[in-house]
Scaffold this active site. Sequence first.
Site, PDB file in Angstrom:
ATOM      1  N   ASP A  92       0.837  -1.192   0.000  1.00 42.98           N
ATOM      2  CA  ASP A  92       0.000   0.000   0.000  1.00 42.98           C
ATOM      3  C   ASP A  92       0.877   1.248   0.000  1.00 42.98           C
ATOM      4  O   ASP A  92       2.027   1.212   0.445  1.00 42.98           O
ATOM      5  CB  ASP A  92      -0.896  -0.009   1.245  1.00 42.98           C
ATOM      6  N   GLU A  93       0.321   2.378  -0.496  1.00 38.45           N
ATOM      7  CA  GLU A  93       1.023   3.671  -0.512  1.00 38.45           C
ATOM      8  C   GLU A  93       2.410   3.550  -1.156  1.00 38.45           C
ATOM      9  O   GLU A  93       3.411   4.066  -0.650  1.00 38.45           O
ATOM     10  CB  GLU A  93       1.152   4.221   0.915  1.00 38.45           C
ATOM     11  N   ALA A  94       2.463   2.877  -2.290  1.00 37.00           N
ATOM     12  CA  ALA A  94       3.746   2.584  -2.932  1.00 37.00           C
ATOM     13  C   ALA A  94       4.452   3.829  -3.448  1.00 37.00           C
ATOM     14  O   ALA A  94       5.658   3.779  -3.733  1.00 37.00           O
ATOM     15  CB  ALA A  94       3.530   1.601  -4.086  1.00 37.00           C
ATOM     16  N   GLN A  95       3.730   4.946  -3.561  1.00 40.97           N
ATOM     17  CA  GLN A  95       4.395   6.182  -4.008  1.00 40.97           C
ATOM     18  C   GLN A  95       5.480   6.631  -3.038  1.00 40.97           C
ATOM     19  O   GLN A  95       6.395   7.369  -3.409  1.00 40.97           O
ATOM     20  CB  GLN A  95       3.370   7.311  -4.202  1.00 40.97           C
ATOM     21  N   CYS A 150     -14.609  12.755 -10.950  1.00 40.09           N
ATOM     22  CA  CYS A 150     -14.694  14.096 -10.379  1.00 40.09           C
ATOM     23  C   CYS A 150     -16.170  14.478 -10.223  1.00 40.09           C
ATOM     24  O   CYS A 150     -17.060  13.882 -10.841  1.00 40.09           O
ATOM     25  CB  CYS A 150     -13.974  15.074 -11.309  1.00 40.09           C
TER      26      CYS A 150
END
Length: 214
Positions: A92-95, A150
């Site tokens: 998770d949250e690989a950025q 959006c």
Amino acid sequence: MYRKGKLYFRYGTMGSAKTALLLTTAYNFEERHMDYMCLKPVIDTRESKNVIHSRIGIERECRWIYGSTDLYEMAVDLYRKEHRIVDWYLIDEAQFLTARQVDQLARVVDDLGSNVICYGLRTDFKTNLFEGSRRLFEIADTIDEIKSTCNCGHKTIVNARIDANGDFVEDGAQVEIGGDDRYVAVCRRCWRNKHIEQSSRAALPLNDETLFPV
């Protein structure tokens, strides 16, 4: 026997259910008695314990990834101590991974035959690539976009950072942990129009009516 793995990058904007998909995948693996491990960079400090938590209320324990963690050595150490090669790593949250750590994951795939699925954001609030995301785009075997919509109906592109008034923030550190109170996912057109609106508002001349409205 040679095991063939793959490095996956599944990216989307905030609120696109990336974490929920990771947790659903982990649940499916568990139901099928498949060997997997969940990991997450410790830079995401919203949780007080080592868990991956989704906005829909589900969570699962994970192993922290620190800035100094060598992910290849971690995988090799598991084999040395437990004679275990994990079939699937879910991250998770690989950025928030470093480029070096992404390269280490590629070695886990190529040398050990494990599969690695990285879930994360593509860009920051200024629309610049995160380090980990950039490297994943460069070397991942499979890249999939997790799409969301959006308010105007177009596909979200930008993870806009907002202030207490709901205005878009233009300056600040690349990493600032937060949820719906700090970020909103919007399409490129809405992001641009909001910036134009804010710039126009800031350029309005001050007069008695703006300083002392009736």
